[in-house]
Design a protein around this motif. Structure first.
Motif, PDB file in Angstrom:
ATOM      1  N   LEU A 152       1.321  38.170-117.493  1.00 42.57           N
ATOM      2  CA  LEU A 152      -0.037  37.638-117.389  1.00 42.57           C
ATOM      3  C   LEU A 152      -0.158  36.815-116.118  1.00 42.57           C
ATOM      4  O   LEU A 152       0.787  36.125-115.727  1.00 42.57           O
ATOM      5  N   ALA A 153      -1.325  36.890-115.477  1.00 44.09           N
ATOM      6  CA  ALA A 153      -1.620  36.017-114.330  1.00 44.09           C
ATOM      7  C   ALA A 153      -3.048  35.498-114.476  1.00 44.09           C
ATOM      8  O   ALA A 153      -3.979  36.283-114.694  1.00 44.09           O
ATOM      9  N   LEU A 154      -3.209  34.182-114.392  1.00 43.25           N
ATOM     10  CA  LEU A 154      -4.515  33.528-114.477  1.00 43.25           C
ATOM     11  C   LEU A 154      -4.734  32.684-113.230  1.00 43.25           C
ATOM     12  O   LEU A 154      -3.782  32.173-112.640  1.00 43.25           O
ATOM     13  N   TYR A 155      -5.999  32.519-112.854  1.00 39.26           N
ATOM     14  CA  TYR A 155      -6.287  31.648-111.711  1.00 39.26           C
ATOM     15  C   TYR A 155      -7.624  30.952-111.910  1.00 39.26           C
ATOM     16  O   TYR A 155      -8.445  31.349-112.737  1.00 39.26           O
ATOM     17  N   GLN A 156      -7.818  29.889-111.125  1.00 39.32           N
ATOM     18  CA  GLN A 156      -9.109  29.205-111.089  1.00 39.32           C
ATOM     19  C   GLN A 156      -9.375  28.747-109.663  1.00 39.32           C
ATOM     20  O   GLN A 156      -8.448  28.589-108.865  1.00 39.32           O
ATOM     21  N   LYS A 180      -7.719  27.047-104.949  1.00 36.37           N
ATOM     22  CA  LYS A 180      -7.441  28.149-105.866  1.00 36.37           C
ATOM     23  C   LYS A 180      -6.017  27.938-106.350  1.00 36.37           C
ATOM     24  O   LYS A 180      -5.082  27.883-105.548  1.00 36.37           O
ATOM     25  N   ASP A 181      -5.821  27.782-107.660  1.00 37.09           N
ATOM     26  CA  ASP A 181      -4.463  27.726-108.184  1.00 37.09           C
ATOM     27  C   ASP A 181      -4.302  28.816-109.228  1.00 37.09           C
ATOM     28  O   ASP A 181      -5.168  29.017-110.076  1.00 37.09           O
ATOM     29  N   SER A 182      -3.216  29.569-109.092  1.00 34.65           N
ATOM     30  CA  SER A 182      -2.940  30.648-110.030  1.00 34.65           C
ATOM     31  C   SER A 182      -1.535  30.493-110.583  1.00 34.65           C
ATOM     32  O   SER A 182      -0.669  29.868-109.960  1.00 34.65           O
ATOM     33  N   ILE A 241      -1.015  23.521 -90.236  1.00 30.74           N
ATOM     34  CA  ILE A 241      -1.796  23.098 -91.399  1.00 30.74           C
ATOM     35  C   ILE A 241      -1.392  23.980 -92.569  1.00 30.74           C
ATOM     36  O   ILE A 241      -1.387  25.213 -92.457  1.00 30.74           O
ATOM     37  N   GLU A 242      -1.052  23.356 -93.689  1.00 33.16           N
ATOM     38  CA  GLU A 242      -0.685  24.138 -94.865  1.00 33.16           C
ATOM     39  C   GLU A 242      -1.922  24.821 -95.441  1.00 33.16           C
ATOM     40  O   GLU A 242      -2.908  24.174 -95.774  1.00 33.16           O
ATOM     41  N   LEU A 243      -1.850  26.144 -95.566  1.00 30.51           N
ATOM     42  CA  LEU A 243      -2.940  26.935 -96.131  1.00 30.51           C
ATOM     43  C   LEU A 243      -2.691  27.283 -97.591  1.00 30.51           C
ATOM     44  O   LEU A 243      -3.617  27.341 -98.400  1.00 30.51           O
ATOM     45  N   GLY A 244      -1.454  27.549 -97.920  1.00 29.65           N
ATOM     46  CA  GLY A 244      -1.107  27.964 -99.265  1.00 29.65           C
ATOM     47  C   GLY A 244       0.352  27.705 -99.536  1.00 29.65           C
ATOM     48  O   GLY A 244       1.146  27.485 -98.614  1.00 29.65           O
ATOM     49  N   HIS A 245       0.701  27.717-100.824  1.00 26.14           N
ATOM     50  CA  HIS A 245       2.073  27.414-101.222  1.00 26.14           C
ATOM     51  C   HIS A 245       2.380  28.231-102.463  1.00 26.14           C
ATOM     52  O   HIS A 245       1.563  28.278-103.386  1.00 26.14           O
ATOM     53  N   VAL A 246       3.521  28.902-102.494  1.00 23.99           N
ATOM     54  CA  VAL A 246       3.917  29.690-103.657  1.00 23.99           C
ATOM     55  C   VAL A 246       5.252  29.161-104.181  1.00 23.99           C
ATOM     56  O   VAL A 246       6.163  28.863-103.404  1.00 23.99           O
ATOM     57  N   TYR A 274       0.895  29.227-107.667  1.00 23.01           N
ATOM     58  CA  TYR A 274       0.481  29.703-106.357  1.00 23.01           C
ATOM     59  C   TYR A 274      -0.854  29.057-105.986  1.00 23.01           C
ATOM     60  O   TYR A 274      -1.849  29.222-106.687  1.00 23.01           O
ATOM     61  N   GLY A 275      -0.895  28.322-104.876  1.00 23.07           N
ATOM     62  CA  GLY A 275      -2.108  27.610-104.496  1.00 23.07           C
ATOM     63  C   GLY A 275      -2.628  27.999-103.128  1.00 23.07           C
ATOM     64  O   GLY A 275      -1.856  28.323-102.220  1.00 23.07           O
ATOM     65  N   VAL A 276      -3.955  27.963-102.988  1.00 23.05           N
ATOM     66  CA  VAL A 276      -4.627  28.128-101.694  1.00 23.05           C
ATOM     67  C   VAL A 276      -5.643  27.003-101.558  1.00 23.05           C
ATOM     68  O   VAL A 276      -6.450  26.778-102.462  1.00 23.05           O
ATOM     69  N   GLY A 277      -5.615  26.307-100.450  1.00 23.60           N
ATOM     70  CA  GLY A 277      -6.604  25.272-100.178  1.00 23.60           C
ATOM     71  C   GLY A 277      -7.883  25.901 -99.649  1.00 23.60           C
ATOM     72  O   GLY A 277      -7.915  26.391 -98.516  1.00 23.60           O
ATOM     73  N   ILE A 278      -8.931  25.882-100.462  1.00 27.19           N
ATOM     74  CA  ILE A 278     -10.189  26.539-100.074  1.00 27.19           C
ATOM     75  C   ILE A 278     -10.921  25.710 -99.017  1.00 27.19           C
ATOM     76  O   ILE A 278     -11.264  26.207 -97.933  1.00 27.19           O
TER      77      ILE A 278
END
Length: 583
Positions: A128-132, A156-158, A417-422, A452-456
């Motif tokens: 399963l994978a969920l995100y918001q 966005k964090d999943s 600049i940090e864009l995302g982190h897994v 898993y995150g992305v800075g919007i």
């Protein structure tokens, strides 16, 4: 634009430090409410929507499903995971009218875990994978750089949920691939770098960074291979280990008035033992640490070559959530064996003080270091013979020219600049909250997770940082508030009508248009606003209309060409062709 809620500014805001902050405010995308807190205006909302759209498309493309959690979270949930204490002053904490404790969510691992626990119970329910996509809150001590480091921001964090490590690795790779597509479609120049997990916990961890001089993160990249890492996680090549027995016996030296490395080296070179440099000395830095839930502080001594400085941020990243800081005189006073300026590792084990060394202090290496007696140092002190550390930790400040641990070539330091982190979180939160699934044999299996995150909002600023020029913002195709900016470069009714008609034709062809129809504004101001706002294609309808042409300008290259009015729509369609979508 005659009805758009927009006011551009001629001057930079007084509190702006970086180009994206200056230009996003001046171009009317954001407005400051308080330090680290910003309102988003219509142009800014349009860019945010484009970023969110691409992120959603790619997350949906790997089978992730969107949910939404509250920002307001009861204390007991973060108490259970230990992060009510671990986050320290970084949490916004508040009480309701019944005096119950709440926090504004900085991240949502706990709620994702509890949601899945409440809904799923069988191995058949996984993977399963969920995100918001949701607003987060962190009480930054020094919010700065506009929306790059704010106290309220959109992420966005999943989270992936699997029943084996192999499943987690598959989910991790799927997210990693999706992130590459996201940042490529957004138009970024980016690097994937090794990182530490910190307070998030877990094992494998990588960051996606946008190189830019204004970036807060420092990372290193190899000049030969594809190795890259942030400075907290970087591994540099160390000398080869040798036998601890292949050295002369330890020798105590009379070294009065040499409490610093420089004074020690000067003294050593007068003793007839050879030529010494700072790199031949072993510097032992006394720190103190405080682990979450512990009663107080503990001493930690870190050994590094004397020509290097200890990087407290790098240490802190590896030890997080344990706090690490420089020890003070009151800490040293509790350990009489530690003689300031003359501390050596020889007695630390007996004093029950934890001792870690940088990997540059290899097994069998020999050093000049403190003899733990005032005015005395010891030469030929050997790791593995005269002292044995409790472990190794990357502690030195990284510098240009350090060697790559993969290929031995020089490393260079850059900012980004940090864009995302897994992260591969593993079973940390599943164990805390009892997230299990009944396996095929009828036995419970602990679920393993990825985060898993992305800075919007951060992505908007980072794009601005990478693409701006001296005239203003300069968005990639498909990301700006419009695809084409039509400028009616005259107050003449015929020209305004022609520009209006062209705008409608372009829009009917599926291209988003920003039309500057303002009659009270001079063409010069319109041109400056168009350059400041940064829509990638500008179409100028002006005097050339009498000859049946309009000007099409590429905002990114400043290339201009006259196009026949009849061909204007096809020219705009070619200029604004969007990157391919997911799947």
């Amino acid at each position: 634009m005659s009805t758009l809620f927009l006011r551009t500014l001629r001057d930079d805001p007084a509190d702006a430090e970086v180009p994206s902050h200056k230009l996003l405010v001046r171009a009317g995308y954001i407005r400051r409410v308080a330090p680290g807190i910003y309102s988003w205006l219509p142009l800014g909302m349009a860019v945010l929507a484009n970023v969110e759209r691409i992120v959603r498309e790619e997350m949906n493309g790997i089978g992730a499903q969107e949910v939404h959690f509250p920002a307001l979270i009861p204390r007991d949930i973060f108490e259970a995971s230990g992060r009510w204490a671990d986050y320290g002053d970084g949490l916004f904490r508040l009480k309701d009218r019944k005096d119950a404790d709440y926090l504004l969510g900085p991240t949502h691992e706990e709620l994702f875990t509890l949601l899945v626990k409440g809904e799923y119970s069988s191995y058949k329910d996984y993977p399963l994978a969920l995100y918001q996509i949701q607003t987060k809150y962190r009480d930054e001590a020094r919010p700065r750089a506009g929306i790059l480091r704010g106290r309220e921001f959109i992420m966005k964090d999943s989270y992936s949920f699997d029943l084996s490590h192999e499943g987690l690795e598959t989910a991790y790779q799927a997210h990693r691939d999706a992130y590459e597509r996201i940042f490529t479609r957004l138009g970024f120049d980016y690097r994937i770098v090794f990182a530490v997990s910190g307070a998030m916990g877990g094992s494998a961890s990588e960051e996606f960074l946008a190189p830019t001089p204004s970036g807060e993160d420092t990372f290193v990249q190899c000049t030969n291979c594809d190795y890259a890492a942030n400075t907290e996680a970087v591994e540099i090549a160390a000398p080869a280990a040798t036998s601890p027995e292949d050295h002369p016996a330890q020798q105590v030296l009379d070294t009065p008035e040499t409490p610093t490395i420089d004074t020690l080296v000067e003294r050593l070179n007068t003793l007839g033992l050879g030529t010494f440099t700072a790199a031949d000395t072993l510097k032992n830095v006394v720190l103190r640490t405080h682990a979450p839930g512990s009663d107080g502080w503990e001493l930690l001594v870190v050994g590094v070559p004397g020509d290097r400085e200890v990087d407290l941020k790098r240490l802190g990243g590896q030890l997080e959530p344990t706090i690490v800081e420089q020890a003070g005189p009151e800490d040293l006073a509790k350990y009489p064996a530690l003689v300031k300026g003359y501390i050596g590792p020889q007695i630390l084990a007996e004093a029950k003080i934890r001792y870690l060394v940088d990997p540059l202090v290899v097994e069998g290496s020999t050093w000049v270091t403190g003899a733990n007696v005032a005015d005395k140092h010891a030469a030929f002190v050997v790791r593995g013979r005269d002292f044995t550390p409790d472990g190794e930790i990357g502690a030195v400040e990284i510098r240009d020219g350090d060697l790559c641990s993969r290929c031995g070539s020089p490393l260079v330091i850059a900012r980004g600049i940090e864009l995302g982190h897994v992260f591969q979180l593993g079973e940390k939160y599943a164990k805390v909250f009892g997230l299990t699934a009944l396996g095929p044999e009828g036995k419970p299996v602990t679920v393993t997770m990825g985060s898993y995150g992305v800075g919007i909002t951060r992505a908007v600023a980072a794009l601005a940082e990478q693409t701006y020029d001296e005239k203003g913002l300069c968005w990639p195709v498909g990301i700006g508030p419009a695809d084409v900016h039509v400028v009616a470069a005259s107050k003449d009714a015929e020209i305004i009508a022609a520009a209006d008609s062209l705008s409608q034709e372009i829009e009917a062809a599926g291209v988003r248009v920003l039309f500057d129809d303002r009659r009270s504004v001079s063409p010069g101001v319109k041109f400056k606003d168009a350059e400041l706002i940064g829509v990638p294609t500008i179409v100028v309808v002006g005097k050339g209309l009498a000859e049946g042409v309009v000007e099409v300008k590429d905002r990114r290259t400043d290339e201009r060409r006259d196009v026949a009015v009849a061909d204007a729509v096809s020219a705009v369609l070619a200029a604004t062709a969007l990157p391919k979508t997911a799947g």
